[in-house]
Scaffold this motif. Structure first.
Motif, PDB file in Angstrom:
ATOM      1  N   ALA A   1       0.751  -1.303  -0.217  1.00  0.00           N
ATOM      2  CA  ALA A   1       0.305   0.409   0.079  1.00  0.00           C
ATOM      3  C   ALA A   1       1.264   1.365  -0.044  1.00  0.00           C
ATOM      4  N   SER A   2       2.327   1.513   0.657  1.00  0.00           N
ATOM      5  CA  SER A   2       3.205   1.869  -0.160  1.00  0.00           C
ATOM      6  C   SER A   2       4.831   1.266   0.477  1.00  0.00           C
ATOM      7  N   VAL A   3       5.405   2.659  -0.295  1.00  0.00           N
ATOM      8  CA  VAL A   3       6.845   2.008  -0.002  1.00  0.00           C
ATOM      9  C   VAL A   3       7.816   3.265  -0.092  1.00  0.00           C
ATOM     10  N   ARG A   4       8.732   2.888   0.684  1.00  0.00           N
ATOM     11  CA  ARG A   4      10.229   3.478   1.161  1.00  0.00           C
ATOM     12  C   ARG A   4      11.690   3.354   1.247  1.00  0.00           C
ATOM     13  N   ALA A   5      12.306   4.647   0.945  1.00  0.00           N
ATOM     14  CA  ALA A   5      13.389   3.511   0.260  1.00  0.00           C
ATOM     15  C   ALA A   5      14.486   4.985   0.710  1.00  0.00           C
TER      16      ALA A   5
ATOM     17  N   GLU B   1      -0.892   2.424  -3.591  1.00  0.00           N
ATOM     18  CA  GLU B   1      -0.514   0.455  -4.028  1.00  0.00           C
ATOM     19  C   GLU B   1       0.263   0.922  -5.474  1.00  0.00           C
ATOM     20  N   CYS B   2       1.719   0.227  -5.123  1.00  0.00           N
ATOM     21  CA  CYS B   2       2.599   0.061  -5.870  1.00  0.00           C
ATOM     22  C   CYS B   2       2.980  -1.575  -5.809  1.00  0.00           C
ATOM     23  N   THR B   3       3.772  -1.968  -7.249  1.00  0.00           N
ATOM     24  CA  THR B   3       4.234  -3.942  -7.303  1.00  0.00           C
ATOM     25  C   THR B   3       6.103  -2.582  -7.730  1.00  0.00           C
ATOM     26  N   TRP B   4       6.668  -3.806  -6.746  1.00  0.00           N
ATOM     27  CA  TRP B   4       8.267  -3.396  -7.338  1.00  0.00           C
ATOM     28  C   TRP B   4       8.777  -4.814  -6.965  1.00  0.00           C
ATOM     29  N   GLN B   5      10.118  -5.165  -7.514  1.00  0.00           N
ATOM     30  CA  GLN B   5      10.756  -6.185  -7.183  1.00  0.00           C
ATOM     31  C   GLN B   5      12.460  -6.247  -7.192  1.00  0.00           C
ATOM     32  N   LEU B   6      12.801  -7.457  -7.015  1.00  0.00           N
ATOM     33  CA  LEU B   6      14.078  -6.708  -6.242  1.00  0.00           C
ATOM     34  C   LEU B   6      14.460  -8.001  -7.234  1.00  0.00           C
ATOM     35  N   VAL B   7      15.827  -8.518  -7.525  1.00  0.00           N
ATOM     36  CA  VAL B   7      16.931  -9.380  -7.156  1.00  0.00           C
ATOM     37  C   VAL B   7      18.153  -9.136  -6.779  1.00  0.00           C
TER      38      VAL B   7
ATOM     39  N   TRP C   1      15.166  -2.307   7.599  1.00  0.00           N
ATOM     40  CA  TRP C   1      14.138  -2.635   7.729  1.00  0.00           C
ATOM     41  C   TRP C   1      13.303  -2.044   8.126  1.00  0.00           C
ATOM     42  N   THR C   2      13.295  -0.692   8.331  1.00  0.00           N
ATOM     43  CA  THR C   2      12.387   0.132   8.071  1.00  0.00           C
ATOM     44  C   THR C   2      12.210   1.387   7.373  1.00  0.00           C
ATOM     45  N   ASP C   3      12.641   0.370   5.743  1.00  0.00           N
ATOM     46  CA  ASP C   3      12.090   0.722   4.883  1.00  0.00           C
ATOM     47  C   ASP C   3      11.180  -0.423   4.033  1.00  0.00           C
ATOM     48  N   SER C   4      11.279  -0.056   2.974  1.00  0.00           N
ATOM     49  CA  SER C   4      10.220  -1.389   2.112  1.00  0.00           C
ATOM     50  C   SER C   4      11.233  -2.573   1.848  1.00  0.00           C
ATOM     51  N   CYS C   5      11.381  -3.809   2.890  1.00  0.00           N
ATOM     52  CA  CYS C   5      12.042  -4.598   3.181  1.00  0.00           C
ATOM     53  C   CYS C   5      11.976  -5.816   2.868  1.00  0.00           C
ATOM     54  N   VAL C   6      12.799  -6.348   2.614  1.00  0.00           N
ATOM     55  CA  VAL C   6      12.766  -8.212   2.136  1.00  0.00           C
ATOM     56  C   VAL C   6      13.635  -8.292   2.712  1.00  0.00           C
ATOM     57  N   GLU C   7      13.611  -9.831   3.391  1.00  0.00           N
ATOM     58  CA  GLU C   7      15.084 -10.550   4.170  1.00  0.00           C
ATOM     59  C   GLU C   7      14.552 -12.556   3.377  1.00  0.00           C
ATOM     60  N   PHE C   8      15.896 -12.534   4.094  1.00  0.00           N
ATOM     61  CA  PHE C   8      16.911 -13.985   3.765  1.00  0.00           C
ATOM     62  C   PHE C   8      17.876 -13.918   4.870  1.00  0.00           C
ATOM     63  N   PHE C   9      17.125 -15.084   5.616  1.00  0.00           N
ATOM     64  CA  PHE C   9      17.541 -15.444   6.668  1.00  0.00           C
ATOM     65  C   PHE C   9      17.842 -16.720   6.586  1.00  0.00           C
TER      66      PHE C   9
ATOM     67  N   TYR D   1      23.113 -16.117   8.770  1.00  0.00           N
ATOM     68  CA  TYR D   1      22.665 -14.549   8.620  1.00  0.00           C
ATOM     69  C   TYR D   1      22.188 -13.530   8.262  1.00  0.00           C
ATOM     70  N   ASN D   2      21.413 -12.818   8.580  1.00  0.00           N
ATOM     71  CA  ASN D   2      21.069 -12.148   7.296  1.00  0.00           C
ATOM     72  C   ASN D   2      20.577 -10.870   7.062  1.00  0.00           C
ATOM     73  N   LEU D   3      20.465 -11.526   5.795  1.00  0.00           N
ATOM     74  CA  LEU D   3      21.048 -10.435   4.182  1.00  0.00           C
ATOM     75  C   LEU D   3      18.930  -9.605   4.440  1.00  0.00           C
ATOM     76  N   GLU D   4      19.476  -8.283   4.936  1.00  0.00           N
ATOM     77  CA  GLU D   4      17.865  -7.418   4.866  1.00  0.00           C
ATOM     78  C   GLU D   4      18.647  -6.935   3.055  1.00  0.00           C
ATOM     79  N   CYS D   5      17.472  -6.675   2.805  1.00  0.00           N
ATOM     80  CA  CYS D   5      17.837  -5.420   1.117  1.00  0.00           C
ATOM     81  C   CYS D   5      16.174  -4.106   0.801  1.00  0.00           C
ATOM     82  N   ASN D   6      16.374  -3.263   1.371  1.00  0.00           N
ATOM     83  CA  ASN D   6      15.028  -2.568   1.210  1.00  0.00           C
ATOM     84  C   ASN D   6      14.723  -2.362  -0.718  1.00  0.00           C
ATOM     85  N   CYS D   7      13.866  -1.645  -1.061  1.00  0.00           N
ATOM     86  CA  CYS D   7      13.659  -1.151  -2.143  1.00  0.00           C
ATOM     87  C   CYS D   7      14.962  -1.120  -3.687  1.00  0.00           C
ATOM     88  N   VAL D   8      15.417  -0.153  -2.904  1.00  0.00           N
ATOM     89  CA  VAL D   8      16.556   0.112  -3.675  1.00  0.00           C
ATOM     90  C   VAL D   8      18.001  -0.583  -3.793  1.00  0.00           C
TER      91      VAL D   8
END
Length: 216
Positions: free
Chosen positions: A67-71, A148-154, A81-89, A99-106
């Motif tokens: 519903a919202s996005v921030r970077a 609403e927004c959609t974003w992708q990260l690799v 983790w305070t931004d729009s963030c995805v994580e892989f532990f 390991y905690n690998l955390e990444c925001n939308c940029v």
């Protein structure tokens, strides 16, 4: 979960923007990050991910609709983790270190290692540079955008990034792991996981609730 091995590996796959097409070609399946573990945070954005591995790296592809996005953060190992963030532990070394690998939308990444939440060791800058990133928002920071927004990260994560271990291959290895989506300071804070977490309050640093990845 089975993690597909992409056997045909060439250096040009390190261009992260090629990874979605590569995963499409290889038939890598999507999985949902949809567990709402805490009643105080009921919001459930739509989050899915794909994971594969090669002779040299783990490949991660996330797609998020929220519903919202921030970077706000652009420096690695900052408060992503305070931004729009995805994580892989994950626990790739066969011991208690995760390991905690955390990444925001940029594409700003935080990477730590340790056996518990407290006293974690952050990866040095030269390690962070090895994580190759691609994101649909580019790499420029911005304040919260409501709507609403959609974003992708690799993320292309070479095994050398796991700086507390000497990992050369994950072929045939079982790895305990979890995948998360959060946004601690967004207008609607949320904390989603792939594998359920049974705690009273939000806490991703709980390896006892990691699921199992079986690397091909």
């Amino acid at each position: 979960m089975e993690v597909k091995k992409i056997k045909t590996y060439d250096g040009h796959y390190f261009y992260a923007d090629f990874v979605p097409a590569l995963m499409d070609r290889e038939g890598v399946e999507w999985h949902s990050v949809s567990n709402v573990n805490w009643a105080d945070y009921p919001y459930r954005p739509k989050v899915r991910f794909r994971i594969a591995h090669t002779d040299k790296a783990i490949l991660l592809h996330y797609e998020v609709t929220e519903a919202s996005v921030r970077a706000r953060y652009s420096e690695d190992n900052d408060k992503v983790w305070t931004d729009s963030c995805v994580e892989f532990f994950c626990m790739p070394g066969g011991d208690d270190i995760y390991y905690n690998l955390e990444c925001n939308c940029v594409g700003t990444v935080l990477l730590g290692a340790g056996t518990q939440r407290e006293g974690r060791e952050l990866a040095p800058c030269e390690v962070m540079r090895d994580v190759v990133r691609w994101c649909t928002y580019g790499r420029t920071t911005f304040e919260e955008r409501v709507g609403e927004c959609t974003w992708q990260l690799v993320l292309v994560v070479p095994y050398s990034v796991f700086f507390k271990h000497n990992i050369r291959s994950l072929d045939g290895v079982q790895v305990r792991a979890n995948f998360y989506k959060c946004g601690d300071e967004l207008q609607t804070p949320h904390f989603l996981s792939w594998n359920p977490i049974k705690t009273d309050t939000p806490d991703f640093h709980r390896p006892e609730f990691f699921g199992l990845l079986e690397f091909e």
